[in-house]
Design an enzyme around this catalytic site. Structure first.
Site, PDB file in Angstrom:
ATOM      1  CB  CYS A   2      -0.986   0.064   1.185  1.00 13.32           C
ATOM      2  SG  CYS A   2      -2.171  -1.203   1.377  1.00 13.32           S
ATOM      3  NE  ARG A  27       4.618   2.166  -0.141  1.00  6.94           N
ATOM      4  CZ  ARG A  27       5.609   1.941   0.778  1.00  6.94           C
ATOM      5  NH1 ARG A  27       6.820   2.115   0.420  1.00  6.94           N
ATOM      6  NH2 ARG A  27       5.266   1.710   2.014  1.00  6.94           N
ATOM      7  CD1 TRP A  85       0.306  -6.445  -2.491  1.00 12.63           C
ATOM      8  CD2 TRP A  85       0.256  -6.646  -0.359  1.00 12.63           C
ATOM      9  NE1 TRP A  85       0.725  -7.939  -2.267  1.00 12.63           N
ATOM     10  CE2 TRP A  85       0.570  -7.936  -0.760  1.00 12.63           C
ATOM     11  CE3 TRP A  85      -0.188  -6.594   1.014  1.00 12.63           C
ATOM     12  CZ2 TRP A  85       0.694  -9.229   0.003  1.00 12.63           C
ATOM     13  CZ3 TRP A  85       0.139  -8.053   1.736  1.00 12.63           C
ATOM     14  CH2 TRP A  85       0.747  -8.985   1.471  1.00 12.63           C
ATOM     15  CG  ASN A 111       1.506   1.166   4.231  1.00 14.09           C
ATOM     16  OD1 ASN A 111       1.453  -0.005   4.068  1.00 14.09           O
ATOM     17  ND2 ASN A 111       2.534   1.726   4.371  1.00 14.09           N
ATOM     18  N   GLY A 112      -0.700  -0.079   6.351  1.00 21.04           N
ATOM     19  CA  GLY A 112      -0.402  -0.841   7.397  1.00 21.04           C
ATOM     20  C   GLY A 112      -1.457  -2.122   7.773  1.00 21.04           C
ATOM     21  CD  GLU A 505      17.112 -14.538  -5.799  1.00 19.86           C
ATOM     22  OE1 GLU A 505      16.597 -14.630  -4.824  1.00 19.86           O
ATOM     23  OE2 GLU A 505      16.548 -13.440  -6.671  1.00 19.86           O
ATOM     24  CE  LYS A 509      13.560 -12.780  -8.546  1.00 16.58           C
ATOM     25  NZ  LYS A 509      14.360 -12.131  -7.409  1.00 16.58           N
ATOM     26  CD  GLU A 512       9.957 -12.778  -7.159  1.00 15.57           C
ATOM     27  OE1 GLU A 512       9.267 -11.961  -6.613  1.00 15.57           O
ATOM     28  OE2 GLU A 512      11.279 -12.767  -7.122  1.00 15.57           O
ATOM     29  CG  HIS A 528      18.808 -36.417   2.159  1.00 15.05           C
ATOM     30  ND1 HIS A 528      19.210 -37.579   2.788  1.00 15.05           N
ATOM     31  CD2 HIS A 528      20.041 -35.979   1.621  1.00 15.05           C
ATOM     32  CE1 HIS A 528      20.544 -37.565   2.811  1.00 15.05           C
ATOM     33  NE2 HIS A 528      20.889 -36.489   2.128  1.00 15.05           N
ATOM     34  CE  LYS A 628      11.966  -3.431  -6.188  1.00 14.86           C
ATOM     35  NZ  LYS A 628      12.367  -4.951  -6.437  1.00 14.86           N
TER      36      LYS A 628
HETATM   37  C1  F6R Z   1      11.954 -11.197  -4.785  1.00  9.56           C
HETATM   38  C2  F6R Z   1      11.561  -9.939  -3.902  1.00  9.56           C
HETATM   39  C3  F6R Z   1      11.010 -10.197  -2.346  1.00  9.56           C
HETATM   40  C4  F6R Z   1      12.056  -9.186  -1.550  1.00  9.56           C
HETATM   41  C5  F6R Z   1      11.722  -9.361  -0.146  1.00  9.56           C
HETATM   42  C6  F6R Z   1      12.628  -8.293   0.697  1.00  9.56           C
HETATM   43  O1  F6R Z   1      12.332 -10.946  -6.057  1.00  9.56           O
HETATM   44  O2  F6R Z   1      11.663  -8.866  -4.312  1.00  9.56           O
HETATM   45  O3  F6R Z   1      11.509 -11.397  -2.198  1.00  9.56           O
HETATM   46  O4  F6R Z   1      13.525  -9.531  -1.651  1.00  9.56           O
HETATM   47  O5  F6R Z   1      10.319  -8.870  -0.039  1.00  9.56           O
HETATM   48  O6  F6R Z   1      12.443  -6.904   0.290  1.00  9.56           O
HETATM   49  P1  F6R Z   1      13.662  -5.984   0.662  1.00  9.56           P
HETATM   50  O7  F6R Z   1      14.852  -6.459   0.163  1.00  9.56           O
HETATM   51  O8  F6R Z   1      13.220  -4.491   0.242  1.00  9.56           O
HETATM   52  O9  F6R Z   1      13.713  -6.032   2.216  1.00  9.56           O
END
Ligand code: F6R
Length: 633
Positions: A2, A27, A85, A111-112, A505, A509, A512, A528, A628
């Site tokens: 948000c 956001r 969000w 937001n929150g 990672e 990627k 997501e 395992h 994000k």
């Molecule tokens: C994955 C992604 C999330 C962030 C996570 C932490 O592509 O973007 O997994 O890495 O939400 O966010 P930050 O780094 O802003 O604390």
């Protein structure tokens, strides 16, 4: 998670607010909305589920004129906006913010998460308030309206309401009974007030979740602290704490240029950001690693800060790296690298787990909080907890103006530049580079490794950007793989040693942005459990690097092949001819010293995820359900 905007000034509020919301789209994009007081002092609200574009499409033509936000027309205006969000209640028009009270006098964006919303809602329903939405936020606006019935001073109403709230909030509130005042409050969610002036010299104020939504208008900012409320009027900004005591506002002038959100010809921000990585690593090294013979300079701000930090580094007995998601994975690479080089214990913790136990942390620990945004709620809470327990905290962040950067003892900016795509790419490589520099500096200061080894690593690190360029010039095989494996239901990523986090990672990627189920495992863990999943439908993507685990990884790939899995190799060393039949596809990437290899092996995995999502027609930059900046826990 948000984003909110508030405006008080002489420009037309809606176009300006919508434009600011565009900078906050990272956001959330479940819904967007605006509320403002019109010329007859009536509260007008427009909201629409889905992306900001849907809101723009329903706005009357008079509110849509691009650039209208810059026209100052004499009268003073006030308005608020929101990008959602969803946490409480589905992503629909009714649950979209702004929310208004039953008498349509007050509008609020939030937001929150209000944790005691249900109790408040029941209490207010008993007192005759009718709720329309399923949100936690509506309880706050109904509460404000209820309290304002007997209290003419709206500031007191806001203070009384906040006193009853439990949870996290950044709020903007307007009221038709008090048309000249905008209220803003913060508790565990970011909020910044821009203090500016329009072309006619009228004062104007923009309150937003992030400075990026403000810097087009002013670079004079007040960062609200937790437990602070701002009453904003043409006369200025009055800040107070929750008891109503006045607090002196501190206006900071920041150097941030207005941020241009531009794809620079790329189809998506994610692809642009992947291609920026050679320069991101160069930037991250610049001024810190000049040459192999010079010591590393870490913080890059003042010699005093560097000296204090260096003293701190001498005494530490352990490093604890804390982060979420991609930042956690970057921290894992750091663990392998630093532990090997410095021979100091390094632990990596998921912030959301760390904060809810009673972790063993003391003043001999250096806690490193990793966060692209610097605002992630769990990581911020872990930072605060670590400081309470006496540890010194270093924050590695892409946002020097973030709450974490403000609250940490030391800050190391990772210098990735603005990352717009929700899937983190260049911030990962920037974080990993920063941890490499930290590990090298520590090893140097503590004389923990042979100087020749450190020089070799430094020399190789300086060559990494050019090698990333080589990977980026050879994307055709990855595009072909995306077409070939794009319809897989499950994908496994395996690697070992310092590349194990790269496998995690790569899987993160892929899932997501393509919504394909993917998991990252250590090659050794395959047998395992996960090996039971394998059959001829499952691609197993393995990261092979020249070094101590190469042969082990080859064995793990053969185990997968024996179960008919479709094996794919990303390798920085030629695979012997007799073993090549293990793999359906092999992508060779440039060689480098093994500890640094994640900076190269990650790139094809990012590209593969990108091309697979593209092939499947997914919304690459704004994948469903994600945001994000995760400012709720
Ligand atoms: C994955 C992604 C999330 C962030 C996570 C932490 O592509 O973007 O997994 O890495 O939400 O966010 P930050 O780094 O802003 O604390």
């Amino acid at each position: 998670m948000c984003g909110i905007v508030g405006y008080l000034g002489h420009k037309s509020p809606v176009p300006l607010i919508v434009d600011s919301l565009r900078h906050l789209e990272y956001r959330g994009y479940d819904s967007a909305g605006v509320a403002y007081l019109d010329n007859e002092n009536l509260l007008q609200v427009y909201k629409a589920s889905g992306k900001l574009m849907n809101l723009e499409n329903i706005l009357p033509a008079s509110l849509q004129i691009r650039g209208n936000g810059n026209v100052s027309n004499g009268a003073q205006h006030i308005g608020i906006g929101h990008i959602r969000w969803a946490t409480h209640g589905a992503a629909n028009d009714v649950n979209a913010h702004p929310h208004t009270g039953s008498r349509n006098e007050i509008a609020l964006v939030h937001n929150g998460i209000i944790e005691n919303f249900y109790e408040l809602r029941q209490e207010l329903q008993c007192k005759g308030h009718t709720f329309l939405s399923e949100t936690d936020t509506e309880s706050v606006v109904q509460l404000l309206e209820h309290l304002s019935q007997d209290e003419p001073d709206f500031c007191k109403v806001v203070l009384k309401a906040l006193d009853k709230l439990q949870g996290a909030y950044a709020l903007n509130v307007i009221s038709k009974k008090h048309p000249n005042k905008l209220y803003a409050a913060r508790n565990q969610a970011p909020l910044v007030i821009g203090v500016g002036q329009d072309a006619n010299g009228h004062p104007e104020y923009i309150v937003a979740s992030d400075a990026v939504a403000i810097v087009q208008h002013t670079n004079r900012l007040i960062y609200l602290k937790d437990g602070e409320i701002a009453e904003i009027s043409e006369q200025g900004v009055r800040i107070m704490n929750l008891k109503g005591d006045l607090v002196e506002p501190v206006i900071e002038t920041i150097s941030t240029d207005p941020l241009t959100i531009d794809k620079k010809g790329y189809k998506h921000f994610m692809l642009k950001e992947i291609y920026e990585q050679p320069d991101v690593v160069r930037n991250s090294l610049s001024g810190r690693l000049q040459s192999v013979h010079q010591p590393i300079w870490l913080l890059g701000n003042t010699p005093q800060a560097e000296e204090t930090f260096n003293r701190e580094l001498q005494d530490i007995g352990r490093i604890v790296i804390i982060g979420c998601g991609t930042s956690y994975n970057a921290g894992m690479v750091g663990k392998y690298f630093i532990e090997e080089l410095v021979q100091i214990p390094v632990e990596v913790e998921a912030a959301g787990e760390f904060r809810y136990r009673n972790p063993f942390i003391n003043n001999k620990d250096l806690v490193i909080t990793m966060s692209q945004s610097g605002e992630t709620a769990d990581t911020l809470a872990a930072l605060r907890l670590s400081r309470q327990k006496g540890a010194k905290v270093l924050t590695l962040t892409n946002r020097e103006d973030s709450t974490m950067a403000r609250e940490a003892d030391f800050v190391m900016p990772v210098r990735a530049g603005v990352e717009v795509s929700v899937a983190a790419t260049k911030s990962f490589t920037a974080q990993v580079t920063a941890l490499y520099l930290l590990g090298l500096a520590l090893a140097e200061k503590r004389k923990a490794s042979h100087p020749e080894q450190l020089e070799a690593l430094k020399s190789d690190l300086l060559k990494i950007p050019a090698r990333i360029e080589t990977v980026l010039h050879n994307t055709e095989p990855l595009q072909a793989m995306a077409r070939k494996y794009g319809h897989a239901r499950d994908v496994l990523f395996i690697a070992r040693g310092v590349n194990f986090p790269v496998a995690m990672e790569g899987a993160l990627k892929l899932k997501e942005i393509s919504y394909i189920h993917a998991e990252g495992y250590s090659g050794s863990e395959l047998k395992h459990g996960p090996i039971a999943m394998l059959d001829s439908n499952i691609p197993v993507i393995s990261v092979l690097t020249k070094g101590p685990v190469f042969e082990k990884m080859i064995s793990n790939c053969q185990e997968a092949k024996a179960r008919e899995a479709r094996c794919i190799a990303i390798s920085n060393t030629p695979i012997p001819k007799e073993l090549q039949t293990t793999f359906e596809d092999i992508l060779e990437i440039p060689e480098c010293m093994e500890p640094l290899s994640p900076l190269l092996t990650t790139i094809p995995l990012q590209l593969l995820a990108y091309y697979m999502a593209e092939f499947l027609g997914k919304d690459v930059d704004q994948p469903r359900n994600l945001a994000k900046s995760v400012t709720v826990e």
